[in-house]
Scaffold this active site. Structure first.
Site, PDB file in Angstrom:
ATOM      1  N   LYS A  22      -3.424   6.052  -0.093  1.00 12.24           N
ATOM      2  CA  LYS A  22      -2.261   6.224   0.790  1.00 12.24           C
ATOM      3  C   LYS A  22      -1.023   5.559   0.193  1.00 12.24           C
ATOM      4  O   LYS A  22       0.040   6.177   0.111  1.00 12.24           O
ATOM      5  CB  LYS A  22      -2.561   5.595   2.158  1.00 12.24           C
ATOM      6  CG  LYS A  22      -1.332   5.451   3.032  1.00 12.24           C
ATOM      7  CD  LYS A  22      -1.623   4.818   4.381  1.00 12.24           C
ATOM      8  CE  LYS A  22      -1.673   3.316   4.421  1.00 12.24           C
ATOM      9  NZ  LYS A  22      -0.394   2.633   4.587  1.00 12.24           N
ATOM     10  N   ASN A  23      -1.161   4.299  -0.218  1.00 12.20           N
ATOM     11  CA  ASN A  23       0.029   3.555  -0.644  1.00 12.20           C
ATOM     12  C   ASN A  23       0.508   3.930  -2.046  1.00 12.20           C
ATOM     13  O   ASN A  23       1.544   3.455  -2.502  1.00 12.20           O
ATOM     14  CB  ASN A  23      -0.204   2.048  -0.513  1.00 12.20           C
ATOM     15  CG  ASN A  23      -0.259   1.634   0.958  1.00 12.20           C
ATOM     16  OD1 ASN A  23       0.103   2.409   1.840  1.00 12.20           O
ATOM     17  ND2 ASN A  23      -0.730   0.430   1.218  1.00 12.20           N
ATOM     18  N   CYS A 119       7.380  -4.736  13.016  1.00 20.43           N
ATOM     19  CA  CYS A 119       6.188  -3.968  13.359  1.00 20.43           C
ATOM     20  C   CYS A 119       5.088  -4.929  13.763  1.00 20.43           C
ATOM     21  O   CYS A 119       5.275  -6.137  13.755  1.00 20.43           O
ATOM     22  CB  CYS A 119       5.776  -3.024  12.237  1.00 20.43           C
ATOM     23  SG  CYS A 119       4.737  -3.748  10.996  1.00 20.43           S
ATOM     24  N   ARG A 124       9.007  -7.903   8.652  1.00 23.02           N
ATOM     25  CA  ARG A 124       9.117  -6.954   7.540  1.00 23.02           C
ATOM     26  C   ARG A 124      10.535  -6.437   7.273  1.00 23.02           C
ATOM     27  O   ARG A 124      10.802  -5.236   7.383  1.00 23.02           O
ATOM     28  CB  ARG A 124       8.148  -5.783   7.749  1.00 23.02           C
ATOM     29  CG  ARG A 124       6.717  -6.239   7.894  1.00 23.02           C
ATOM     30  CD  ARG A 124       5.767  -5.101   8.058  1.00 23.02           C
ATOM     31  NE  ARG A 124       5.487  -4.407   6.815  1.00 23.02           N
ATOM     32  CZ  ARG A 124       4.687  -3.348   6.733  1.00 23.02           C
ATOM     33  NH1 ARG A 124       4.118  -2.861   7.815  1.00 23.02           N
ATOM     34  NH2 ARG A 124       4.473  -2.763   5.575  1.00 23.02           N
ATOM     35  N   ASP A 307      -4.292  -6.440   2.854  1.00 24.02           N
ATOM     36  CA  ASP A 307      -4.870  -5.233   3.475  1.00 24.02           C
ATOM     37  C   ASP A 307      -6.397  -5.294   3.583  1.00 24.02           C
ATOM     38  O   ASP A 307      -7.007  -4.393   4.156  1.00 24.02           O
ATOM     39  CB  ASP A 307      -4.462  -3.975   2.694  1.00 24.02           C
ATOM     40  CG  ASP A 307      -2.991  -3.655   2.873  1.00 24.02           C
ATOM     41  OD1 ASP A 307      -2.365  -4.198   3.798  1.00 24.02           O
ATOM     42  OD2 ASP A 307      -2.453  -2.859   2.074  1.00 24.02           O
ATOM     43  N   ARG A 399      -3.822   6.971  10.391  1.00 25.02           N
ATOM     44  CA  ARG A 399      -2.694   6.842   9.474  1.00 25.02           C
ATOM     45  C   ARG A 399      -3.178   6.541   8.057  1.00 25.02           C
ATOM     46  O   ARG A 399      -2.479   6.873   7.095  1.00 25.02           O
ATOM     47  CB  ARG A 399      -1.787   5.689   9.915  1.00 25.02           C
ATOM     48  CG  ARG A 399      -1.115   5.950  11.231  1.00 25.02           C
ATOM     49  CD  ARG A 399      -0.170   4.855  11.556  1.00 25.02           C
ATOM     50  NE  ARG A 399       0.778   4.688  10.459  1.00 25.02           N
ATOM     51  CZ  ARG A 399       1.734   3.789  10.432  1.00 25.02           C
ATOM     52  NH1 ARG A 399       1.875   2.958  11.434  1.00 25.02           N
ATOM     53  NH2 ARG A 399       2.557   3.714   9.412  1.00 25.02           N
TER      54      ARG A 399
HETATM   55  N1  EPU Z   1       9.719  -8.809   2.505  1.00 20.13           N
HETATM   56  C1  EPU Z   1      10.958  -9.333   2.779  1.00 20.13           C
HETATM   57  N2  EPU Z   1      12.059  -8.593   2.430  1.00 20.13           N
HETATM   58  C2  EPU Z   1      11.961  -7.380   1.841  1.00 20.13           C
HETATM   59  C3  EPU Z   1      10.676  -6.854   1.574  1.00 20.13           C
HETATM   60  C4  EPU Z   1       9.571  -7.605   1.911  1.00 20.13           C
HETATM   61  O1  EPU Z   1      11.087 -10.425   3.326  1.00 20.13           O
HETATM   62  O2  EPU Z   1      13.004  -6.767   1.553  1.00 20.13           O
HETATM   63  C5  EPU Z   1       8.508  -9.596   2.850  1.00 20.13           C
HETATM   64  C6  EPU Z   1       7.656  -8.929   3.910  1.00 20.13           C
HETATM   65  O3  EPU Z   1       8.115  -9.187   5.211  1.00 20.13           O
HETATM   66  C7  EPU Z   1       6.298  -9.522   3.609  1.00 20.13           C
HETATM   67  C8  EPU Z   1       6.309  -9.648   2.089  1.00 20.13           C
HETATM   68  O4  EPU Z   1       7.672  -9.632   1.714  1.00 20.13           O
HETATM   69  O5  EPU Z   1       6.180 -10.780   4.197  1.00 20.13           O
HETATM   70  C9  EPU Z   1       5.571  -8.587   1.308  1.00 20.13           C
HETATM   71  O6  EPU Z   1       5.868  -7.317   1.847  1.00 20.13           O
HETATM   72  P1  EPU Z   1       5.953  -5.987   0.977  1.00 20.13           P
HETATM   73  O7  EPU Z   1       7.372  -5.538   0.946  1.00 20.13           O
HETATM   74  O8  EPU Z   1       5.254  -6.179  -0.300  1.00 20.13           O
HETATM   75  O9  EPU Z   1       5.144  -4.981   1.899  1.00 20.13           O
HETATM   76  P2  EPU Z   1       5.472  -3.452   2.045  1.00 20.13           P
HETATM   77  O10 EPU Z   1       5.962  -2.922   0.774  1.00 20.13           O
HETATM   78  O11 EPU Z   1       6.272  -3.229   3.280  1.00 20.13           O
HETATM   79  C10 EPU Z   1       3.144  -2.571   1.248  1.00 20.13           C
HETATM   80  C11 EPU Z   1       2.044  -1.715   1.821  1.00 20.13           C
HETATM   81  C12 EPU Z   1       1.343  -2.493   2.920  1.00 20.13           C
HETATM   82  C13 EPU Z   1       0.769  -3.770   2.308  1.00 20.13           C
HETATM   83  C14 EPU Z   1       1.896  -4.589   1.654  1.00 20.13           C
HETATM   84  C15 EPU Z   1       1.406  -5.829   0.940  1.00 20.13           C
HETATM   85  C16 EPU Z   1       2.885   0.530   1.484  1.00 20.13           C
HETATM   86  C17 EPU Z   1       3.415   1.784   2.077  1.00 20.13           C
HETATM   87  N3  EPU Z   1       2.618  -0.474   2.337  1.00 20.13           N
HETATM   88  O12 EPU Z   1       4.026  -2.857   2.323  1.00 20.13           O
HETATM   89  O13 EPU Z   1       0.276  -1.674   3.386  1.00 20.13           O
HETATM   90  O14 EPU Z   1       0.157  -4.558   3.312  1.00 20.13           O
HETATM   91  O15 EPU Z   1       2.591  -3.764   0.696  1.00 20.13           O
HETATM   92  O16 EPU Z   1       0.510  -5.494  -0.053  1.00 20.13           O
HETATM   93  O17 EPU Z   1       2.682   0.449   0.286  1.00 20.13           O
HETATM   94  C18 EPU Z   1      -1.339  -0.920   4.909  1.00 20.13           C
HETATM   95  O18 EPU Z   1      -1.625  -0.035   4.093  1.00 20.13           O
HETATM   96  O19 EPU Z   1      -2.040  -1.170   5.934  1.00 20.13           O
HETATM   97  C19 EPU Z   1      -0.136  -1.721   4.700  1.00 20.13           C
HETATM   98  C20 EPU Z   1       0.460  -2.426   5.665  1.00 20.13           C
END
Ligand code: EPU
Length: 420
Positions: A22-23, A119, A124, A307, A399
């Site tokens: 998915k990701n 969320c 996030r 995850d 999802r």
């Molecule tokens: N963060 C910030 N600012 C930003 C971006 C991130 O503060 O601009 C923080 C987030 O709040 C969090 C941390 O950085 O505390 C890491 O978040 P990240 O941005 O890496 O998460 P994401 O990209 O929103 C993806 C996956 C998630 C997975 C996380 C961590 C996708 C579509 N989603 O989310 O997947 O948990 O990386 O590995 O790739 C899931 O599949 O169930 C899922 C939630």
């Protein structure tokens, strides 16, 4: 709405095919906004989030033709102009919609995307995505809940991320590939999905080096070309079924799973006393004796993935002794704990730490799914609980897990989908 009903107590034995990730699929579908013609992707998982992404791409003006796991995505032609906006209605159902920002501004000079908001698992924010786009020369404005990003042509720059954000990095990679000059992303995310996206973009003609390491270098090019690509297997789906095999003292071959994407998870499974072996065509997981307690700290890749935290917590419930789990990525990712408590688990939360006292036998109950991985953990609990477990609000599960009940039933679980 559907629910999943599980009768606990069966050992899982056999083979489970692992679907496309998915990701990896979500950013790759957005990468299809970049090339000049139609790209085809295979092994796309059949998931609600993928359908939502396809809907968003269609709203932007792209043609998306999907037949089961193969999708062909073509840009608008003739007089049809792309619509450069991701509306709140879609973004609020799927945060990954923000991934259209980078490619749209890179190729069309403008994008307007609803801010996702918080969320279930945490606040996030997307400040790092926006900071990076500004560093590439884009003008970023917030307006009525939307973020507007504009740049005639992005310019390469050095971006130092505050934390290795996964989708943040992906957005910036898709922006930088068409920028003028060289971009360096420091403190980059190293997840296998980042490497997969880099492979896809490089196939299109991008020049990305260092994906999978903390520093990525991207030499901008003028144009990207359409490609065909088959999406890598889902490491979190594989990890979830690995825990299912371990908990039920089963013997399962995870077809297509790549052990090299799951090293931290495999290390912890082994520490629990589970046998994990790479086999041709996948990864074999065998449970048997007692499960040992294990301590876990979630970290960005190559650390233990957030995850997989909820799923390991259920495994820890079966262990002899006390496990300490620390969730360091998302501040609110323990929503499964009260539900597991209703099934008899002994878990105490103190801030980011969960103390799991293994031992008490889980008992089936009606439980509420709160997010994707929490839902999976409740199904795992149901596989070993006495009696019947009903997991409600199953849309979270749909999802991110393709036909989970069918895959588990095929290896011996007593599990079905029913109307809620
Ligand atoms: N963060 C910030 N600012 C930003 C971006 C991130 O503060 O601009 C923080 C987030 O709040 C969090 C941390 O950085 O505390 C890491 O978040 P990240 O941005 O890496 O998460 P994401 O990209 O929103 C993806 C996956 C998630 C997975 C996380 C961590 C996708 C579509 N989603 O989310 O997947 O948990 O990386 O590995 O790739 C899931 O599949 O169930 C899922 C939630």
């Amino acid at each position: 709405m559907d629910k999943i009903v599980v009768e606990g107590g069966n050992r899982l034995v056999g083979k489970i095919p692992i679907s496309g990730a998915k990701n990896a699929a979500l950013p790759i579908l957005c990468a299809a906004l970049l090339p000049t013609g139609a790209s085809t992707f295979k092994n796309v998982p059949q998931l609600a989030d993928v359908k939502t992404m396809a809907k968003l791409l269609r709203m932007l003006g792209w043609t998306v033709e999907g037949e089961k796991t193969t999708y062909t995505i073509a840009p608008p032609t003739g007089k049809k102009k792309p619509k450069l906006e991701a509306p709140y209605d879609l973004v609020k159902t799927m945060r990954a919609s923000v991934l259209v920002l980078g490619p749209l501004v890179a190729r069309y000079g403008r994008a307007r995307v609803s801010l996702p908001g918080g969320c279930a698992i945490g606040a996030r924010p997307i400040d790092q995505h926006l900071k990076g786009l500004q560093a590439l020369g884009a003008k970023v404005t917030l307006d009525h809940g939307y973020v507007e990003v504009e740049a005639k042509r992005l310019r390469g720059a050095t971006i130092v991320l505050d934390m290795p954000t996964v989708t943040g990095c992906e957005n910036l990679m898709m922006a930088a590939v068409l920028a003028k000059g060289r971009t360096v992303i420091e403190n980059a995310a190293r997840e296998p999905e980042i490497e997969e996206l880099a492979t896809v973009l490089n196939k299109m003609g991008a020049r990305i080096q260092g994906a999978g390491s903390p520093m990525m270098t991207i030499e901008g090019v003028d144009e990207l070309l359409p490609i065909e690509h088959s999406i890598m297997p889902d490491r979190i789906e594989a990890g979830t079924f690995a825990v299912a095999a371990a908990m039920t003292r089963g013997d399962v071959l995870l077809e297509g799973a790549r052990p090299e994407h799951l090293e931290a998870v495999i290390a912890k499974l082994r520490a629990c006393g589970v046998t994990v072996a790479a086999e041709s065509g996948g990864m074999r997981v065998r449970g048997g004796g007692d499960i040992n307690a294990v301590d876990i700290v979630t970290q960005p890749h190559p650390g233990f993935p957030t995850d997989m935290q909820a799923q390991f917590m259920v495994l820890a419930c079966m262990a002899k002794g006390q496990s300490v789990i620390k969730e360091m990525i998302f501040e609110n990712r323990y929503m499964h704990v009260p539900e597991l408590g209703r099934m008899g688990a002994d878990i105490v939360i103190d801030g980011r730490t969960a103390i799991v006292r293994g031992g008490p036998k889980l008992t089936g109950a009606a439980v509420m799914a709160t997010d994707l991985r929490a839902s999976a953990s409740l199904i795992l609990a149901g596989l070993v609980a006495s009696g019947k477990t009903e997991v409600l609000r199953v849309y979270h599960l749909d999802r991110g897990y393709e036909a989970i009940e069918k895959k588990l039933r095929a290896v011996g679980a007593k599990i079905k989908r029913a109307k809620q």
